[in-house]
Design a protein around this motif. Structure first.
Motif, PDB file in Angstrom:
ATOM      1  N   ALA A   1       0.848  -1.201   0.000  1.00  0.00           N
ATOM      2  CA  ALA A   1       0.000   0.000   0.000  1.00  0.00           C
ATOM      3  C   ALA A   1       0.879   1.245   0.000  1.00  0.00           C
ATOM      4  O   ALA A   1       0.589   2.233  -0.684  1.00  0.00           O
ATOM      5  N   LEU A   2       2.007   1.182   0.733  1.00  0.00           N
ATOM      6  CA  LEU A   2       2.892   2.354   0.803  1.00  0.00           C
ATOM      7  C   LEU A   2       3.529   2.645  -0.560  1.00  0.00           C
ATOM      8  O   LEU A   2       3.648   3.810  -0.959  1.00  0.00           O
ATOM      9  N   MET A   3       3.908   1.590  -1.289  1.00  0.00           N
ATOM     10  CA  MET A   3       4.481   1.801  -2.624  1.00  0.00           C
ATOM     11  C   MET A   3       3.493   2.562  -3.509  1.00  0.00           C
ATOM     12  O   MET A   3       3.846   3.517  -4.193  1.00  0.00           O
ATOM     13  N   LYS A   4       2.228   2.145  -3.478  1.00  0.00           N
ATOM     14  CA  LYS A   4       1.221   2.801  -4.324  1.00  0.00           C
ATOM     15  C   LYS A   4       1.012   4.242  -3.897  1.00  0.00           C
ATOM     16  O   LYS A   4       0.856   5.136  -4.732  1.00  0.00           O
ATOM     17  N   GLU A   5       1.019   4.455  -2.593  1.00  0.00           N
ATOM     18  CA  GLU A   5       0.824   5.816  -2.079  1.00  0.00           C
ATOM     19  C   GLU A   5       1.966   6.733  -2.534  1.00  0.00           C
ATOM     20  O   GLU A   5       1.740   7.855  -2.999  1.00  0.00           O
ATOM     21  N   VAL A   6       3.200   6.235  -2.428  1.00  0.00           N
ATOM     22  CA  VAL A   6       4.361   7.044  -2.830  1.00  0.00           C
ATOM     23  C   VAL A   6       4.314   7.302  -4.345  1.00  0.00           C
ATOM     24  O   VAL A   6       4.570   8.422  -4.800  1.00  0.00           O
ATOM     25  N   LEU A   7       3.946   6.307  -5.134  1.00  0.00           N
ATOM     26  CA  LEU A   7       3.841   6.497  -6.587  1.00  0.00           C
ATOM     27  C   LEU A   7       2.802   7.565  -6.922  1.00  0.00           C
ATOM     28  O   LEU A   7       3.022   8.440  -7.754  1.00  0.00           O
ATOM     29  N   PHE A   8       1.662   7.481  -6.238  1.00  0.00           N
ATOM     30  CA  PHE A   8       0.581   8.460  -6.443  1.00  0.00           C
ATOM     31  C   PHE A   8       1.089   9.879  -6.167  1.00  0.00           C
ATOM     32  O   PHE A   8       0.881  10.793  -6.961  1.00  0.00           O
ATOM     33  N   HIS A   9       1.798  10.032  -5.050  1.00  0.00           N
ATOM     34  CA  HIS A   9       2.295  11.363  -4.686  1.00  0.00           C
ATOM     35  C   HIS A   9       3.406  11.847  -5.606  1.00  0.00           C
ATOM     36  O   HIS A   9       3.657  13.045  -5.712  1.00  0.00           O
ATOM     37  N   ARG A  10       4.074  10.909  -6.286  1.00  0.00           N
ATOM     38  CA  ARG A  10       5.117  11.324  -7.231  1.00  0.00           C
ATOM     39  C   ARG A  10       4.532  11.617  -8.610  1.00  0.00           C
ATOM     40  O   ARG A  10       5.269  11.906  -9.549  1.00  0.00           O
ATOM     41  N   GLY A  11       3.213  11.509  -8.757  1.00  0.00           N
ATOM     42  CA  GLY A  11       2.566  11.890 -10.016  1.00  0.00           C
ATOM     43  C   GLY A  11       2.419  10.762 -11.020  1.00  0.00           C
ATOM     44  O   GLY A  11       2.127  11.002 -12.194  1.00  0.00           O
ATOM     45  N   TYR A  12       2.648   9.523 -10.597  1.00  0.00           N
ATOM     46  CA  TYR A  12       2.464   8.391 -11.511  1.00  0.00           C
ATOM     47  C   TYR A  12       0.986   8.245 -11.868  1.00  0.00           C
ATOM     48  O   TYR A  12       0.110   8.617 -11.085  1.00  0.00           O
ATOM     49  N   LYS A  13       0.725   7.691 -13.047  1.00  0.00           N
ATOM     50  CA  LYS A  13      -0.646   7.502 -13.510  1.00  0.00           C
ATOM     51  C   LYS A  13      -1.127   6.061 -13.318  1.00  0.00           C
ATOM     52  O   LYS A  13      -2.316   5.799 -13.336  1.00  0.00           O
ATOM     53  N   TYR A  14      -0.177   5.140 -13.206  1.00  0.00           N
ATOM     54  CA  TYR A  14      -0.613   3.752 -12.975  1.00  0.00           C
ATOM     55  C   TYR A  14       0.490   2.912 -12.336  1.00  0.00           C
ATOM     56  O   TYR A  14       1.687   3.215 -12.450  1.00  0.00           O
ATOM     57  N   ASP A  15       0.024   1.847 -11.658  1.00  0.00           N
ATOM     58  CA  ASP A  15       0.893   0.783 -11.163  1.00  0.00           C
ATOM     59  C   ASP A  15       0.488  -0.482 -11.916  1.00  0.00           C
ATOM     60  O   ASP A  15      -0.693  -0.661 -12.232  1.00  0.00           O
ATOM     61  N   ALA A  16       1.456  -1.345 -12.221  1.00  0.00           N
ATOM     62  CA  ALA A  16       1.127  -2.572 -12.975  1.00  0.00           C
ATOM     63  C   ALA A  16       1.766  -3.786 -12.295  1.00  0.00           C
ATOM     64  O   ALA A  16       2.242  -4.701 -12.963  1.00  0.00           O
TER      65      ALA A  16
END
Ligand SMILES: [Zn+2]
Length: 326
Positions: A130-145
C-alpha cells in the motif's frame, strides 16, 4: 464495433538481475544483454504493429553502455516505465524515505537514458505494498502494474527456491517474491486506485486464475508446444467471454536461449531455441491484435479511467480529497 483495449509490456530484466535473484556470482559487474536482445524485441513488436510498454530498471539506465539500446526503444515510439532502481524484490518492505529515494534515482536515470519521464511502475517480482502505491501516487504516476492475480505465486516461489543458490537468510528477504495466495482474489481488469491513479494487473486466465504470460507458456512448451498453444487459446477464449482485454507480459528470456546467454542455463526454457520461442511470441501478439485494440499499458489504463476522473478538474469546484496521507 470498436475493439476493447489490451496491452503488451516487457519487463526488461537484464542478465545481472537474473544472476542476482538466483544468487549466482558475477552480477556485481552488471553484465548486460540489452544490445543483443533489444533489437529482437523491437523487430517482433514492429512486425505485429504494436506500441508496447518497457519497464526499465534504473540501474541499467544509469550505465552508459546500455544507452543506445534503451534509446532505440524510445525512438521506436514505445512507452518507457519504471521497474525500480535495483530490481530489489524486497522493495515492498522499504520505508517511505527509501521508496522516494529508489523512485527518484530510477526516474532520473531513465530520463537521462531515454528522454522520457515514466508515468507507470511495476514492482520487481510483482512485489507491491500500500505504501508503494501511495508514494507512486504522490510522485505523479498515472498507474501501477505490479498486480498478478493468481494463486500460483507461492508455487512459483518454491520452484525458484528449489533451484536457487541462495542462503536461508537471502530466501527470507525474498519471501514476498511472486506474491501470496490472496493474489487470486484481486481484480483482473484495470481499475482506479485513487482518483485517476490506476492499477493495470498482468492478466491471468479468467476463472482459473493461472498465469498466461509468455514465461508460463514457454515453461509448458518445453513439455509440448501443442499443449502450450491450447493453453493460450483457452486463455484468449476465456478473456473474450469474460470481457477482459489482456495485459500481456513479456521478458527478454522469451527472445533468448542458452546459446545466446550460457550463464542463464539454469532458467526454465533456456534450452528451447530462441527462434521457436519467438514464433510463440508472434502467435500471442497476433491473437491480441486480432481481438483487441492493443497498445501501451498507459493507453490501457487511460481507457479504463472511471467517468469521474475524466471530468475536467476545476480547483474551485472540485475539492481534491485524496485519502492517501501526504
Ligand atoms: Zn523484473
Amino acid at each position: 464495433m470498436s475493439l476493447q483495449p489490451a496491452s503488451v509490456s516487457i519487463d526488461l530484466d537484464n542478465l545481472w538481475c537474473y544472476l542476482k535473484t538466483q544468487g549466482e556470482p558475477g552480477w556485481e559487474t552488471f553484465p548486460s544483454y540489452l544490445d543483443q536482445v533489444t533489437p529482437r524485441i523491437l523487430q517482433r513488436l514492429e512486425r505485429a504493429g504494436i506500441k508496447a510498454t518497457f519497464f526499465i530498471v534504473g540501474r541499467d539506465a544509469s550505465r552508459v553502455e546500455n544507452w543506445s539500446a534503451l534509446r532505440s526503444i524510445a525512438d521506436a515510439g514505445h512507452e518507457i516505465a519504471n521497474h525500480s532502481f535495483d530490481h530489489d524484490v524486497s522493495l515492498s518492505g522499504f520505508s517511505r524515505h527509501e521508496l522516494h529515494r529508489d523512485f527518484s534515482r530510477s526516474e532520473a536515470a531513465i530520463q537521462d537514458a531515454t528522454g522520457q519521464m515514466p508515468i507507470g511502475f511495476r514492482g520487481p517480482g510483482f512485489c507491491m505494498s500500500a505504501l508503494m502505491k501511495e508514494v507512486l501516487f504522490h510522485r505523479g504516476y498515472k498507474y501501477d502494474a505490479s498486480s498478478l492475480p493468481t494463486f500460483l505465486g507461492p508455487v512459483a516461489r518454491l520452484y525458484f527456491y528449489f533451484f536457487s543458490k541462495l542462503s536461508a537468510e537471502e530466501k527470507k528477504k525474498r519471501s514476498s517474491l511472486y506474491g501470496g495466495v490472496a493474489g487470486a482474489f484481486r481484480k483482473l481488469r484495470p481499475h482506479a486506485i485513487e482518483g485517476d491513479f490506476m492499477e493495470v494487473p498482468v492478466t491471468t486466465m479468467p476463472l482459473a486464475r493461472v498465469p498466461m504470460h509468455l514465461s508460463y507458456l514457454l515453461f509448458l512448451a518445453q513439455q509440448s508446444e501443442a499443449l502450450a498453444g491450447l493453453y493460450w487459446q483457452t486463455a484468449v477464449g476465456l478473456c473474450r467471454v469474460a470481457g477482459v482485454g489482456p495485459s500481456l507480459l513479456l521478458h527478454p528470456t522469451d527472445f533468448l536461449d542458452a546459446n545466446d546467454v550460457p550463464e542463464m542455463d539454469f532458467f526454465p526454457a533456456m534450452r528451447m531455441p530462441a527462434d521457436r520461442k519467438m514464433a510463440m511470441v508472434d502467435l500471442t501478439l497476433q491473437s491480441l491484435t486480432c481481438y483487441w485494440q492493443t497498445g501501451t499499458v498507459a493507453d490501457h489504463a487511460q481507457a479504463h479511467l472511471p467517468a469521474e476522473a475524466l471530468r475536467p478538474l476545476f480547483a474551485e469546484e472540485v475539492p481534491v480529497t485524496a485519502s492517501f496521507s501526504a
